[in-house]
Motif scaffolding. Structure first.
Motif, PDB file in Angstrom:
ATOM      1  N   TYR A  60      -9.956 -10.163 -12.700  1.00 36.13           N
ATOM      2  CA  TYR A  60      -9.308  -8.988 -12.107  1.00 36.13           C
ATOM      3  C   TYR A  60      -7.981  -9.397 -11.461  1.00 36.13           C
ATOM      4  CZ  TYR A  60      -8.106  -5.158  -9.062  1.00 36.13           C
ATOM      5  OH  TYR A  60      -7.403  -4.165  -8.444  1.00 36.13           O
ATOM      6  N   LYS A  61      -8.051 -10.500 -10.680  1.00 31.80           N
ATOM      7  CA  LYS A  61      -6.847 -10.932  -9.945  1.00 31.80           C
ATOM      8  C   LYS A  61      -5.714 -11.306 -10.898  1.00 31.80           C
ATOM      9  CE  LYS A  61      -9.375 -12.622  -5.960  1.00 31.80           C
ATOM     10  NZ  LYS A  61     -10.055 -13.830  -5.522  1.00 31.80           N
ATOM     11  N   GLU A  62      -6.073 -11.933 -12.019  1.00 36.95           N
ATOM     12  CA  GLU A  62      -5.047 -12.401 -12.951  1.00 36.95           C
ATOM     13  C   GLU A  62      -4.370 -11.250 -13.701  1.00 36.95           C
ATOM     14  OE1 GLU A  62      -6.438 -15.377 -15.730  1.00 36.95           O
ATOM     15  OE2 GLU A  62      -4.474 -15.430 -16.715  1.00 36.95           O
ATOM     16  N   TYR A  63      -5.118 -10.185 -13.935  1.00 44.40           N
ATOM     17  CA  TYR A  63      -4.562  -9.092 -14.742  1.00 44.40           C
ATOM     18  C   TYR A  63      -4.210  -7.875 -13.874  1.00 44.40           C
ATOM     19  CZ  TYR A  63      -5.555 -11.804 -18.920  1.00 44.40           C
ATOM     20  OH  TYR A  63      -5.542 -12.789 -19.868  1.00 44.40           O
ATOM     21  N   VAL A  64      -5.189  -7.033 -13.579  1.00 41.98           N
ATOM     22  CA  VAL A  64      -4.893  -5.781 -12.857  1.00 41.98           C
ATOM     23  C   VAL A  64      -4.384  -6.052 -11.442  1.00 41.98           C
ATOM     24  CG1 VAL A  64      -5.853  -3.566 -12.097  1.00 41.98           C
ATOM     25  CG2 VAL A  64      -6.579  -4.556 -14.270  1.00 41.98           C
ATOM     26  N   GLY A  65      -5.010  -6.979 -10.742  1.00 41.49           N
ATOM     27  CA  GLY A  65      -4.604  -7.297  -9.363  1.00 41.49           C
ATOM     28  C   GLY A  65      -3.169  -7.781  -9.302  1.00 41.49           C
ATOM     29  N   PHE A  66      -2.823  -8.686 -10.225  1.00 43.39           N
ATOM     30  CA  PHE A  66      -1.454  -9.215 -10.279  1.00 43.39           C
ATOM     31  C   PHE A  66      -0.458  -8.076 -10.520  1.00 43.39           C
ATOM     32  CE2 PHE A  66       2.106 -10.576 -12.964  1.00 43.39           C
ATOM     33  CZ  PHE A  66       2.699 -11.527 -12.142  1.00 43.39           C
ATOM     34  N   PHE A  67      -0.815  -7.202 -11.451  1.00 39.17           N
ATOM     35  CA  PHE A  67       0.073  -6.095 -11.816  1.00 39.17           C
ATOM     36  C   PHE A  67       0.293  -5.148 -10.630  1.00 39.17           C
ATOM     37  CE2 PHE A  67       0.997  -1.966 -13.791  1.00 39.17           C
ATOM     38  CZ  PHE A  67       2.047  -2.317 -14.626  1.00 39.17           C
ATOM     39  N   LEU A  68      -0.789  -4.869  -9.908  1.00 38.35           N
ATOM     40  CA  LEU A  68      -0.665  -3.973  -8.745  1.00 38.35           C
ATOM     41  C   LEU A  68       0.200  -4.608  -7.656  1.00 38.35           C
ATOM     42  CD1 LEU A  68      -4.283  -2.552  -8.431  1.00 38.35           C
ATOM     43  CD2 LEU A  68      -2.222  -1.315  -9.142  1.00 38.35           C
ATOM     44  N   GLY A  69       0.058  -5.916  -7.475  1.00 38.66           N
ATOM     45  CA  GLY A  69       0.870  -6.633  -6.489  1.00 38.66           C
ATOM     46  C   GLY A  69       2.356  -6.466  -6.811  1.00 38.66           C
ATOM     47  N   LEU A  70       2.641  -6.543  -8.073  1.00 42.42           N
ATOM     48  CA  LEU A  70       4.015  -6.410  -8.544  1.00 42.42           C
ATOM     49  C   LEU A  70       4.580  -5.000  -8.293  1.00 42.42           C
ATOM     50  CD1 LEU A  70       4.992  -8.773 -10.629  1.00 42.42           C
ATOM     51  CD2 LEU A  70       5.155  -6.816 -12.137  1.00 42.42           C
ATOM     52  N   VAL A  71       3.720  -4.013  -8.604  1.00 45.16           N
ATOM     53  CA  VAL A  71       4.120  -2.608  -8.405  1.00 45.16           C
ATOM     54  C   VAL A  71       4.389  -2.369  -6.918  1.00 45.16           C
ATOM     55  CG1 VAL A  71       3.262  -0.224  -8.459  1.00 45.16           C
ATOM     56  CG2 VAL A  71       2.954  -1.715 -10.447  1.00 45.16           C
ATOM     57  N   ARG A  72       3.540  -2.935  -6.073  1.00 48.52           N
ATOM     58  CA  ARG A  72       3.700  -2.731  -4.623  1.00 48.52           C
ATOM     59  C   ARG A  72       4.980  -3.386  -4.117  1.00 48.52           C
ATOM     60  NH1 ARG A  72      -2.530  -2.981  -4.279  1.00 48.52           N
ATOM     61  NH2 ARG A  72      -2.928  -0.779  -3.931  1.00 48.52           N
ATOM     62  N   LYS A  73       5.266  -4.550  -4.671  1.00 44.06           N
ATOM     63  CA  LYS A  73       6.485  -5.261  -4.269  1.00 44.06           C
ATOM     64  C   LYS A  73       7.721  -4.459  -4.689  1.00 44.06           C
ATOM     65  CE  LYS A  73       8.047  -9.988  -4.446  1.00 44.06           C
ATOM     66  NZ  LYS A  73       7.962 -11.221  -5.201  1.00 44.06           N
ATOM     67  N   MET A  74       7.617  -3.898  -5.875  1.00 48.76           N
ATOM     68  CA  MET A  74       8.739  -3.157  -6.454  1.00 48.76           C
ATOM     69  C   MET A  74       8.976  -1.828  -5.737  1.00 48.76           C
ATOM     70  SD  MET A  74       8.661  -2.279 -10.480  1.00 48.76           S
ATOM     71  CE  MET A  74       8.570  -0.525 -10.673  1.00 48.76           C
ATOM     72  N   THR A  75       7.874  -1.153  -5.332  1.00 50.53           N
ATOM     73  CA  THR A  75       8.010   0.208  -4.798  1.00 50.53           C
ATOM     74  C   THR A  75       7.867   0.262  -3.282  1.00 50.53           C
ATOM     75  OG1 THR A  75       5.637   0.599  -4.987  1.00 50.53           O
ATOM     76  CG2 THR A  75       6.990   1.180  -6.897  1.00 50.53           C
ATOM     77  N   LYS A  76       7.408  -0.835  -2.688  1.00 48.47           N
ATOM     78  CA  LYS A  76       7.128  -0.906  -1.240  1.00 48.47           C
ATOM     79  C   LYS A  76       6.011   0.049  -0.831  1.00 48.47           C
ATOM     80  CE  LYS A  76      11.257  -3.157  -0.275  1.00 48.47           C
ATOM     81  NZ  LYS A  76      11.324  -3.816  -1.567  1.00 48.47           N
ATOM     82  N   ASN A  77       5.257   0.556  -1.815  1.00 48.53           N
ATOM     83  CA  ASN A  77       4.134   1.443  -1.534  1.00 48.53           C
ATOM     84  C   ASN A  77       2.909   0.597  -1.173  1.00 48.53           C
ATOM     85  OD1 ASN A  77       1.785   3.113  -1.904  1.00 48.53           O
ATOM     86  ND2 ASN A  77       3.104   4.581  -2.937  1.00 48.53           N
ATOM     87  N   LYS A  78       2.329   0.872   0.011  1.00 50.07           N
ATOM     88  CA  LYS A  78       1.216   0.031   0.469  1.00 50.07           C
ATOM     89  C   LYS A  78      -0.132   0.734   0.302  1.00 50.07           C
ATOM     90  CE  LYS A  78       3.562  -3.537   2.297  1.00 50.07           C
ATOM     91  NZ  LYS A  78       4.565  -3.498   1.233  1.00 50.07           N
ATOM     92  N   ASP A  79      -0.139   1.956  -0.235  1.00 53.09           N
ATOM     93  CA  ASP A  79      -1.392   2.709  -0.369  1.00 53.09           C
ATOM     94  C   ASP A  79      -2.381   2.009  -1.287  1.00 53.09           C
ATOM     95  OD1 ASP A  79      -0.147   4.561   1.141  1.00 53.09           O
ATOM     96  OD2 ASP A  79       0.212   6.001  -0.491  1.00 53.09           O
ATOM     97  N   LYS A  80      -3.652   2.205  -0.997  1.00 53.27           N
ATOM     98  CA  LYS A  80      -4.685   1.699  -1.911  1.00 53.27           C
ATOM     99  C   LYS A  80      -4.731   2.627  -3.124  1.00 53.27           C
ATOM    100  CE  LYS A  80      -5.891  -1.694   0.739  1.00 53.27           C
ATOM    101  NZ  LYS A  80      -5.258  -2.963   0.458  1.00 53.27           N
TER     102      LYS A  80
END
Ligand code: PMV
Length: 323
Positions: A60-80
């Motif tokens: 999970y961390k390598e695929y979806v988790g990594f991708f979400l981390g990237l999206v959050r960094k890009m958008t500054k959105n901290k919502d779950k």
């Protein structure tokens, strides 16, 4: 489904490929994904094919988790976030499930957060989830440009022709095994790069294959596209087979189908095969020969399922939400 394969990264973080690649976006296999970011959610939830996934696993961390981390960094959105995704075909068995999955996830995130990314930007976002997803944003036949820049801003998918350009091109997905593969493509390609003596040979001829397949698609020249795609697939597999330890994704059924296709061709029935990091055989043919080929595959009695596809559309937002 790749006709000229992507095999090897020059930058693992940015997911930049060693070589360009070309694929067909298929209409028969797809991922359907719903995403909601919400400040009231307590934790991230990922539901896959109706089953809640464990978000603490490495996978999970390598695929979806990594991708979400990237999206959050890009958008500054901290919502779950809550994600639900369904595939209408077997996962992790060499049927490009990560291509469909990350293309759909990127498009759904773009819609959910109103990011307004265009096709090129979406393709670059999908690339960070899984390389092959770079191509699956667009419909029809698509080329993933290798790019030269270190920041990856010139490495994205670009449509060569739309789906209706080549209406009678068919691909039969002959599913020989429904088991998940032992070595994921990501691990397989990294190992190949490090240890296969054939890898430089792969890289030195892939440019020529790209030129042939790109032009063959534009000319609707089935012989050129099919023959080159088959040769390209065999070259990629030769690098996998010669890596240490050897990775052989083929099963006896895979090899049986490869021989069958070659024999049919000798009899004048034109078709070609391609395989990815898994045992499934994808047979390319023209619509006029579809029923004959499908009948012959069925007669062999070695497939669990046959999915027939033609060029399909790329990602799209629908009003059909999974929750
Ligand atoms: O993007 P990944 O990690 O699913 O790698 C895809 C690799 C192949 O399917 C074998 C080739 C390709 O171009 O899709």
């Amino acid at each position: 489904m790749a006709l000229v394969k992507y095999w090897g990264k020059r930058d693992t973080g940015l997911m930049l490929p060693k070589n360009g690649s070309i694929s067909m976006t298929t209409d028969g296999l797809f991922a359907h994904t719903t995403v909601e970011f919400n400040p009231s959610f307590k934790e991230d939830k990922f539901i896959f094919n109706g089953l809640l996934q464990d978000t603490t696993t490495d996978a999970y961390k390598e695929y979806v988790g990594f991708f979400l981390g990237l999206v959050r960094k890009m958008t500054k959105n901290k919502d779950k976030v809550k994600i639900s995704s369904n595939n209408n075909f077997p996962t992790a068995a060499g049927l490009a499930s990560s291509a469909a999955g990350f293309a759909a996830l990127a498009a759904a995130v773009n819609g959910a957060l109103g990011l307004g990314l265009n096709e090129k930007e979406l393709s670059m976002l999908a690339r960070r989830g899984s390389g092959s997803a770079t191509r699956s944003i667009s419909g029809g036949f698509v080329e993933w440009k290798r790019g030269e820049k270190e920041d990856g801003t010139d490495s994205y998918g670009e449509q060569i022709v739309p789906p209706d350009y080549w209406q009678d091109f068919r691909m039969l997905f002959c599913i020989t095994s429904l088991k998940e593969k032992k070595v994921k493509s990501r691990a397989g390609m990294s190992q190949t790069l490090k240890t296969s003596p054939m890898y430089p040979g792969w890289l030195s001829t892939v440019g020529e294959d790209l030129n042939k397949v790109r032009q063959g698609i534009k000319d609707r020249n089935f012989t050129v596209v099919g023959r080159t795609a088959e040769e390209n697939c065999l070259k990629m597999h030769s690098t996998m087979i010669t890596t240490k330890p050897s990775i052989i994704y083929w099963k006896p059924e895979t090899v049986k189908l490869m021989h069958a296709v070659m024999d049919w061709r000798d009899d004048g029935l034109e078709s070609y095969f391609t395989m990815d990091a898994g045992p499934q055989v994808k047979i390319m043919c023209l619509e006029k020969d579809l029923e004959e080929i499908k009948g012959r595959v069925q007669k062999l009695g070695i497939t669990e399922e046959i999915i027939v596809s033609k060029p399909g559309s790329g990602v799209k937002l629908t009003g059909e939400h999974l929750f």
